[in-house]
Design a protein around this motif. Structure first.
Motif, PDB file in Angstrom:
ATOM      1  N   ARG A 247      17.121  -9.794  -4.595  1.00  0.00           N
ATOM      2  CA  ARG A 247      16.913 -11.456  -4.144  1.00  0.00           C
ATOM      3  C   ARG A 247      17.687 -12.343  -4.946  1.00  0.00           C
ATOM      4  O   ARG A 247      17.526 -13.520  -4.708  1.00  0.00           O
ATOM      5  CB  ARG A 247      15.451 -11.804  -4.146  1.00  0.00           C
ATOM      6  CG  ARG A 247      14.895 -11.030  -2.702  1.00  0.00           C
ATOM      7  CD  ARG A 247      13.399 -11.236  -2.299  1.00  0.00           C
ATOM      8  NE  ARG A 247      12.423 -10.193  -3.535  1.00  0.00           N
ATOM      9  CZ  ARG A 247      11.458 -10.381  -3.820  1.00  0.00           C
ATOM     10  NH1 ARG A 247      10.626 -11.499  -3.184  1.00  0.00           N
ATOM     11  NH2 ARG A 247      10.506  -9.506  -4.372  1.00  0.00           N
ATOM     12  N   LEU A 248      18.364 -11.828  -6.089  1.00  0.00           N
ATOM     13  CA  LEU A 248      18.971 -12.755  -6.810  1.00  0.00           C
ATOM     14  C   LEU A 248      20.499 -12.036  -6.989  1.00  0.00           C
ATOM     15  O   LEU A 248      20.497 -10.693  -6.647  1.00  0.00           O
ATOM     16  CB  LEU A 248      18.538 -12.846  -8.189  1.00  0.00           C
ATOM     17  CG  LEU A 248      17.187 -13.499  -8.363  1.00  0.00           C
ATOM     18  CD1 LEU A 248      16.714 -13.459  -9.879  1.00  0.00           C
ATOM     19  CD2 LEU A 248      17.322 -14.991  -8.172  1.00  0.00           C
ATOM     20  N   ALA A 249      21.501 -12.707  -7.024  1.00  0.00           N
ATOM     21  CA  ALA A 249      22.736 -12.307  -7.145  1.00  0.00           C
ATOM     22  C   ALA A 249      23.535 -12.734  -8.467  1.00  0.00           C
ATOM     23  O   ALA A 249      23.079 -13.482  -8.968  1.00  0.00           O
ATOM     24  CB  ALA A 249      23.760 -12.693  -5.919  1.00  0.00           C
ATOM     25  N   PRO A 250      24.575 -12.019  -8.854  1.00  0.00           N
ATOM     26  CA  PRO A 250      25.363 -12.273 -10.091  1.00  0.00           C
ATOM     27  C   PRO A 250      25.913 -13.918  -9.975  1.00  0.00           C
ATOM     28  O   PRO A 250      26.275 -14.012  -9.102  1.00  0.00           O
ATOM     29  CB  PRO A 250      26.349 -11.406 -10.147  1.00  0.00           C
ATOM     30  CG  PRO A 250      26.039 -10.237  -9.449  1.00  0.00           C
ATOM     31  CD  PRO A 250      25.029 -10.812  -8.308  1.00  0.00           C
ATOM     32  N   GLY A 251      25.325 -14.319 -11.291  1.00  0.00           N
ATOM     33  CA  GLY A 251      25.840 -15.817 -11.299  1.00  0.00           C
ATOM     34  C   GLY A 251      24.676 -16.590 -10.939  1.00  0.00           C
ATOM     35  O   GLY A 251      24.744 -18.090 -11.245  1.00  0.00           O
ATOM     36  N   ASP A 252      23.626 -16.248 -10.214  1.00  0.00           N
ATOM     37  CA  ASP A 252      22.426 -17.129  -9.711  1.00  0.00           C
ATOM     38  C   ASP A 252      21.808 -17.585 -11.077  1.00  0.00           C
ATOM     39  O   ASP A 252      21.658 -17.044 -12.013  1.00  0.00           O
ATOM     40  CB  ASP A 252      21.566 -16.323  -9.041  1.00  0.00           C
ATOM     41  CG  ASP A 252      21.857 -16.140  -7.586  1.00  0.00           C
ATOM     42  OD1 ASP A 252      23.128 -16.789  -7.157  1.00  0.00           O
ATOM     43  OD2 ASP A 252      20.872 -15.535  -6.776  1.00  0.00           O
ATOM     44  N   ARG A 253      21.413 -18.874 -10.892  1.00  0.00           N
ATOM     45  CA  ARG A 253      20.676 -19.634 -12.267  1.00  0.00           C
ATOM     46  C   ARG A 253      19.297 -19.921 -11.836  1.00  0.00           C
ATOM     47  O   ARG A 253      19.079 -20.190 -10.605  1.00  0.00           O
ATOM     48  CB  ARG A 253      21.625 -20.996 -12.546  1.00  0.00           C
ATOM     49  CG  ARG A 253      22.934 -20.598 -12.772  1.00  0.00           C
ATOM     50  CD  ARG A 253      23.660 -21.930 -13.343  1.00  0.00           C
ATOM     51  NE  ARG A 253      25.025 -21.519 -13.698  1.00  0.00           N
ATOM     52  CZ  ARG A 253      25.492 -21.332 -14.771  1.00  0.00           C
ATOM     53  NH1 ARG A 253      24.636 -20.967 -15.753  1.00  0.00           N
ATOM     54  NH2 ARG A 253      26.832 -21.062 -15.161  1.00  0.00           N
ATOM     55  N   LEU A 254      18.456 -20.052 -13.035  1.00  0.00           N
ATOM     56  CA  LEU A 254      16.956 -20.228 -12.660  1.00  0.00           C
ATOM     57  C   LEU A 254      16.692 -21.284 -14.019  1.00  0.00           C
ATOM     58  O   LEU A 254      17.588 -21.304 -14.930  1.00  0.00           O
ATOM     59  CB  LEU A 254      16.123 -18.871 -12.865  1.00  0.00           C
ATOM     60  CG  LEU A 254      16.467 -17.955 -12.052  1.00  0.00           C
ATOM     61  CD1 LEU A 254      15.774 -16.513 -12.297  1.00  0.00           C
ATOM     62  CD2 LEU A 254      16.152 -18.463 -10.611  1.00  0.00           C
ATOM     63  N   SER A 255      15.688 -21.836 -13.905  1.00  0.00           N
ATOM     64  CA  SER A 255      15.017 -22.583 -14.893  1.00  0.00           C
ATOM     65  C   SER A 255      13.872 -21.951 -15.390  1.00  0.00           C
ATOM     66  O   SER A 255      12.964 -21.609 -14.695  1.00  0.00           O
ATOM     67  CB  SER A 255      15.205 -24.150 -14.589  1.00  0.00           C
ATOM     68  OG  SER A 255      13.831 -24.437 -14.078  1.00  0.00           O
ATOM     69  N   LEU A 256      13.266 -22.346 -16.609  1.00  0.00           N
ATOM     70  CA  LEU A 256      12.086 -21.675 -17.057  1.00  0.00           C
ATOM     71  C   LEU A 256      10.815 -22.525 -16.367  1.00  0.00           C
ATOM     72  O   LEU A 256      10.092 -22.030 -16.031  1.00  0.00           O
ATOM     73  CB  LEU A 256      12.053 -21.842 -18.787  1.00  0.00           C
ATOM     74  CG  LEU A 256      12.554 -20.981 -19.589  1.00  0.00           C
ATOM     75  CD1 LEU A 256      12.614 -21.329 -21.077  1.00  0.00           C
ATOM     76  CD2 LEU A 256      12.133 -19.453 -19.466  1.00  0.00           C
ATOM     77  N   ARG A 257      11.307 -23.884 -16.435  1.00  0.00           N
ATOM     78  CA  ARG A 257      10.143 -24.816 -15.869  1.00  0.00           C
ATOM     79  C   ARG A 257       9.995 -24.281 -14.182  1.00  0.00           C
ATOM     80  O   ARG A 257       8.784 -24.161 -13.795  1.00  0.00           O
ATOM     81  CB  ARG A 257      10.637 -26.298 -16.140  1.00  0.00           C
ATOM     82  CG  ARG A 257      10.387 -26.580 -17.593  1.00  0.00           C
ATOM     83  CD  ARG A 257      10.369 -28.038 -17.913  1.00  0.00           C
ATOM     84  NE  ARG A 257      10.187 -28.488 -19.115  1.00  0.00           N
ATOM     85  CZ  ARG A 257       9.054 -28.316 -19.716  1.00  0.00           C
ATOM     86  NH1 ARG A 257       8.151 -28.129 -19.403  1.00  0.00           N
ATOM     87  NH2 ARG A 257       9.118 -28.718 -21.071  1.00  0.00           N
TER      88      ARG A 257
ATOM     89  N   GLY B   5      20.699  -4.138  -8.777  1.00  0.00           N
ATOM     90  CA  GLY B   5      20.057  -4.976  -7.596  1.00  0.00           C
ATOM     91  C   GLY B   5      20.943  -6.338  -7.231  1.00  0.00           C
ATOM     92  O   GLY B   5      21.221  -6.285  -6.136  1.00  0.00           O
ATOM     93  N   PRO B   6      21.087  -7.026  -8.117  1.00  0.00           N
ATOM     94  CA  PRO B   6      21.887  -8.242  -7.833  1.00  0.00           C
ATOM     95  C   PRO B   6      23.274  -7.958  -7.374  1.00  0.00           C
ATOM     96  O   PRO B   6      23.977  -8.730  -6.614  1.00  0.00           O
ATOM     97  CB  PRO B   6      22.001  -9.148  -9.200  1.00  0.00           C
ATOM     98  CG  PRO B   6      20.829  -8.699  -9.961  1.00  0.00           C
ATOM     99  CD  PRO B   6      20.541  -7.214  -9.637  1.00  0.00           C
ATOM    100  N   VAL B   7      24.098  -7.062  -7.959  1.00  0.00           N
ATOM    101  CA  VAL B   7      25.330  -6.632  -7.336  1.00  0.00           C
ATOM    102  C   VAL B   7      25.153  -6.209  -5.869  1.00  0.00           C
ATOM    103  O   VAL B   7      26.036  -6.483  -5.221  1.00  0.00           O
ATOM    104  CB  VAL B   7      25.764  -5.648  -8.275  1.00  0.00           C
ATOM    105  CG1 VAL B   7      27.474  -5.320  -7.905  1.00  0.00           C
ATOM    106  CG2 VAL B   7      25.982  -6.174  -9.689  1.00  0.00           C
TER     107      VAL B   7
END
Length: 236
Positions: free
Chosen positions: A34-44, A171-173
């Motif tokens: 459900r996430l792909a290479p390069g996807d960004r997240l934030s802690l908050r 998984g991301p790939v």
């Protein structure tokens, strides 16, 4: 000042449990594609989505970063790593060896209940792949479900733990591949390899089960590496 003896009896269960829950949730996002290479997240934002404070998420992220499954920038931004082509080949070869061994042991040790779960997972993936417009993200998750139904039958918990860490990177790939090329599902390569693996497990043929799972991983890796569009997202 000495601490009260009563305080020594208070286990830090909740904080540890929250960190484990955050780790499991993020691991599932990665391994299920459900996430792909390069996807960004934030802690908050991640903490808010989970309904917890930042602290357990930070602990979970630290564990995932040590596994090489997430990158943490100096500003605390999180990113799913972008694998180089060479690193991706090494990951695929490692998965072929390790997951092939798990499939071999699963064929030798599987119970009737294991076989029922494996058949059910294979049927779910096959049904989705046969639909006119298969959902690539769901296909990644169902593919993961089938593989892990097989590995659950191997009877070797340390081996399953190793495989779970490998899937944090794989998984991301796979997500990126199927988002860019959903037609791969309709070509039927994965469906055939899965059928071969299930038949081998039913027959308790460890060598054939290992070969089928290794071929499934190898086929997908070769397809991914052969597509120029993916090279724009897989670092060279």
């Amino acid at each position: 000042m000495s601490s009260s003896p009563a305080l020594a009896e208070l286990p830090q269960i909740e904080r540890r449990t929250l960190a484990d829950t955050a780790y499991d949730a993020l691991s599932d996002l990665l391994a299920s594609g459900r996430l792909a290479p390069g996807d960004r997240l934030s802690l908050r934002q991640t903490a808010a989505a989970l309904g917890v404070s930042v602290m357990p998420v930070r602990e979970a992220v630290s564990r995932l970063a040590s596994d090489g499954a997430l990158e943490v920038a100096p500003n605390r931004a999180l990113r799913v790593p972008v694998l180089g082509a060479g690193a991706f080949r090494e990951l695929a070869e490692t998965r072929m060896a390790v997951e092939g061994l798990a499939a071999e042991r699963a064929a030798e040790r599987r119970s009737h209940a294991d076989l029922v779960a494996i058949r059910r997972a294979e049927a779910a993936f096959r049904s989705l792949a046969a639909s006119p417009q298969p959902d690539g993200a769901k296909a990644v998750a169902l593919n993961r479900d089938l593989h892990f139904a097989i590995y659950a039958a191997c009877g070797l918990e340390p081996l399953r733990e190793i495989i779970a860490r490998l899937w944090l990177k794989a998984g991301p790939v796979l997500n990126l591949d199927l988002r860019a090329h959903p037609e791969r599902l309709q070509q039927g390569f994965a469906v055939r390899r899965h059928a071969e693996a299930v038949a081998a497990i039913e027959a308790r043929d460890g060598a054939a089960a290992s070969a089928a799972i290794a071929a499934d991983i190898g086929d997908a890796a070769e397809f991914i590496l052969s597509r120029g569009g993916l090279r724009e997202r897989l670092a060279t």
